[in-house]
Design a protein around this motif. Structure first.
Motif, PDB file in Angstrom:
ATOM      1  N   LEU A   1       0.853  -1.182   0.000  1.00  0.00           N
ATOM      2  CA  LEU A   1       0.000   0.000   0.000  1.00  0.00           C
ATOM      3  C   LEU A   1       0.894   1.239   0.000  1.00  0.00           C
ATOM      4  N   ALA A   2       0.482   2.248  -0.726  1.00  0.00           N
ATOM      5  CA  ALA A   2       1.367   3.369  -1.039  1.00  0.00           C
ATOM      6  C   ALA A   2       1.726   4.217   0.170  1.00  0.00           C
ATOM      7  N   SER A   3       3.003   4.563   0.245  1.00  0.00           N
ATOM      8  CA  SER A   3       3.485   5.600   1.148  1.00  0.00           C
ATOM      9  C   SER A   3       3.714   6.854   0.316  1.00  0.00           C
ATOM     10  N   MET A   4       3.922   7.984   0.977  1.00  0.00           N
ATOM     11  CA  MET A   4       4.175   9.231   0.250  1.00  0.00           C
ATOM     12  C   MET A   4       5.085  10.118   1.073  1.00  0.00           C
ATOM     13  N   GLU A   5       5.978  10.808   0.378  1.00  0.00           N
ATOM     14  CA  GLU A   5       7.012  11.581   1.053  1.00  0.00           C
ATOM     15  C   GLU A   5       6.993  13.060   0.705  1.00  0.00           C
ATOM     16  N   SER A   6       6.045  13.496  -0.136  1.00  0.00           N
ATOM     17  CA  SER A   6       6.036  14.900  -0.553  1.00  0.00           C
ATOM     18  C   SER A   6       4.660  15.280  -1.062  1.00  0.00           C
ATOM     19  N   ALA A   7       4.412  16.583  -1.149  1.00  0.00           N
ATOM     20  CA  ALA A   7       3.135  17.068  -1.675  1.00  0.00           C
ATOM     21  C   ALA A   7       2.927  16.671  -3.135  1.00  0.00           C
ATOM     22  N   PRO A   8       3.950  16.744  -4.001  1.00  0.00           N
ATOM     23  CA  PRO A   8       3.741  16.295  -5.382  1.00  0.00           C
ATOM     24  C   PRO A   8       3.376  14.818  -5.476  1.00  0.00           C
TER      25      PRO A   8
ATOM     26  N   ASP B   1       3.353   4.818  17.414  1.00  0.00           N
ATOM     27  CA  ASP B   1       3.515   5.849  16.392  1.00  0.00           C
ATOM     28  C   ASP B   1       2.947   5.370  15.065  1.00  0.00           C
ATOM     29  N   TRP B   2       2.485   6.310  14.269  1.00  0.00           N
ATOM     30  CA  TRP B   2       2.053   5.995  12.916  1.00  0.00           C
ATOM     31  C   TRP B   2       3.276   5.734  12.047  1.00  0.00           C
ATOM     32  N   TYR B   3       3.137   4.810  11.114  1.00  0.00           N
ATOM     33  CA  TYR B   3       4.243   4.476  10.220  1.00  0.00           C
ATOM     34  C   TYR B   3       3.678   3.991   8.887  1.00  0.00           C
ATOM     35  N   TRP B   4       4.546   3.936   7.892  1.00  0.00           N
ATOM     36  CA  TRP B   4       4.184   3.361   6.595  1.00  0.00           C
ATOM     37  C   TRP B   4       4.475   1.866   6.631  1.00  0.00           C
ATOM     38  N   ILE B   5       3.574   1.060   6.095  1.00  0.00           N
ATOM     39  CA  ILE B   5       3.756  -0.387   6.206  1.00  0.00           C
ATOM     40  C   ILE B   5       4.895  -0.910   5.353  1.00  0.00           C
ATOM     41  N   ASP B   6       5.419  -0.100   4.434  1.00  0.00           N
ATOM     42  CA  ASP B   6       6.644  -0.517   3.753  1.00  0.00           C
ATOM     43  C   ASP B   6       7.859  -0.222   4.631  1.00  0.00           C
TER      44      ASP B   6
ATOM     45  N   CYS C   1      -5.709   2.697  11.145  1.00  0.00           N
ATOM     46  CA  CYS C   1      -5.302   2.739   9.740  1.00  0.00           C
ATOM     47  C   CYS C   1      -5.654   4.085   9.116  1.00  0.00           C
ATOM     48  N   GLY C   2      -4.907   4.443   8.072  1.00  0.00           N
ATOM     49  CA  GLY C   2      -5.086   5.748   7.456  1.00  0.00           C
ATOM     50  C   GLY C   2      -5.615   5.663   6.040  1.00  0.00           C
ATOM     51  N   ILE C   3      -6.429   6.651   5.672  1.00  0.00           N
ATOM     52  CA  ILE C   3      -6.916   6.772   4.303  1.00  0.00           C
ATOM     53  C   ILE C   3      -6.531   8.147   3.763  1.00  0.00           C
ATOM     54  N   LEU C   4      -6.486   8.230   2.452  1.00  0.00           N
ATOM     55  CA  LEU C   4      -6.259   9.494   1.761  1.00  0.00           C
ATOM     56  C   LEU C   4      -7.593   9.998   1.229  1.00  0.00           C
ATOM     57  N   LEU C   5      -7.894  11.252   1.517  1.00  0.00           N
ATOM     58  CA  LEU C   5      -9.108  11.881   1.002  1.00  0.00           C
ATOM     59  C   LEU C   5      -8.741  12.659  -0.257  1.00  0.00           C
TER      60      LEU C   5
END
Length: 267
Positions: free
Chosen positions: A71-78, A111-116, A139-143
């Protein structure tokens, strides 16, 4: 035969560089190229796939793993904007705008973390009042921009939810496939696109191409940052040993690196 997605992500306007922004001479041999599988979309050094299917967090995570991804992680606004856009378009858009991403925690005090297993660094975009504290919201979702269209304050933010509450979409992420191409193969692929390997004729073009390589390779050092351009010597076994641009004219802008060209042969 290469797919359309593979062609799109091959940026051959590239300079065979080291980090000093100087050109090095190399045998017309193998250079790494990054691609995505059919049905995946490339961005930076990764491939992404949005799936519109109602699943729990664990079911979505397992589905990504079956495809060799997470499942996707993200590191920046773009990157966030790119991921959000994936479920807003296409034949089956996620009309609710709530999408599983790889964001979770293991217990109320955790703490929250990315599953990767990438830690959450400086980039966070929690919605106002998030993350919530109840223990079941792990768990987290993206809106996305489709979520509550009349209220943009939620758009492209994260929300904590119950992991067992099915969402209508999820996004998987994996590193690009890496392979290698020779200089002739690179030129042939460019010609298939109606183009050629890039001819660099000025410092301005050199800097521009150098910056593009970070987008194409997603790396910042060493072998991964070596990429082909349209300059070569000994084309067609000619006795003319001058360095030539792709159109056969002499190359006059050649910012060689230290000890270059190294005269190792067909270059």
């Amino acid at each position: 035969m290469y797919s359309a997605n593979q062609f799109i992500m091959i940026i051959f306007i590239v300079l065979q560089l080291i980090l000093s922004k100087l050109t090095i001479a190399q045998s017309c041999n193998l250079i790494r190229r990054a691609d995505c599988d059919e049905g995946w979309v490339g961005w930076g050094a990764y491939c992404y796939k949005a799936v519109v299917k109602k699943l729990t967090f664990d079911e979505a995570a397992d589905s990504c793993v079956e495809m060799g991804a997470q499942l996707a992680s993200m590191e920046s606004a773009p990157e966030l904007a790119f991921i959000a856009s994936l479920t807003e378009t296409g034949k089956k858009p996620n009309l609710q705008g709530m999408t599983w991403i790889g964001l979770r925690k293991d217990d109320p005090a955790g703490d929250w973390y990315w599953i990767d297993r990438q830690e959450i660094r400086n980039f966070t975009v929690w919605s106002k009042g998030e993350p919530k504290s109840p223990s079941e919201l792990y768990c987290g979702i993206l809106l996305s921009d489709i979520y509550k269209k009349g209220s943009t304050k939620y758009h492209r933010t994260w929300m904590s939810v119950d992991c067992n509450l099915p969402q209508r979409a999820y996004v998987c992420k994996k590193p690009k496939l890496t392979t290698v191409v020779t200089w002739p193969e690179g030129e042939n692929l460019c010609q298939t696109l109606g183009a050629n390997l890039a001819s660099i004729t000025s410092q301005e073009e050199n800097n521009f191409a150098y910056n593009l390589t970070f987008i194409a390779t997603g790396t910042e050092n060493g072998f991964d940052h070596q990429v082909w351009i349209g300059v070569r010597r000994n084309i067609n076994n000619s006795s003319d040993t001058n360095w030539k641009l792709i159109d056969g004219t002499d190359a006059t802008y050649l910012p060689w690196g230290s000890d270059e060209p190294n005269d190792l042969g067909m270059e």
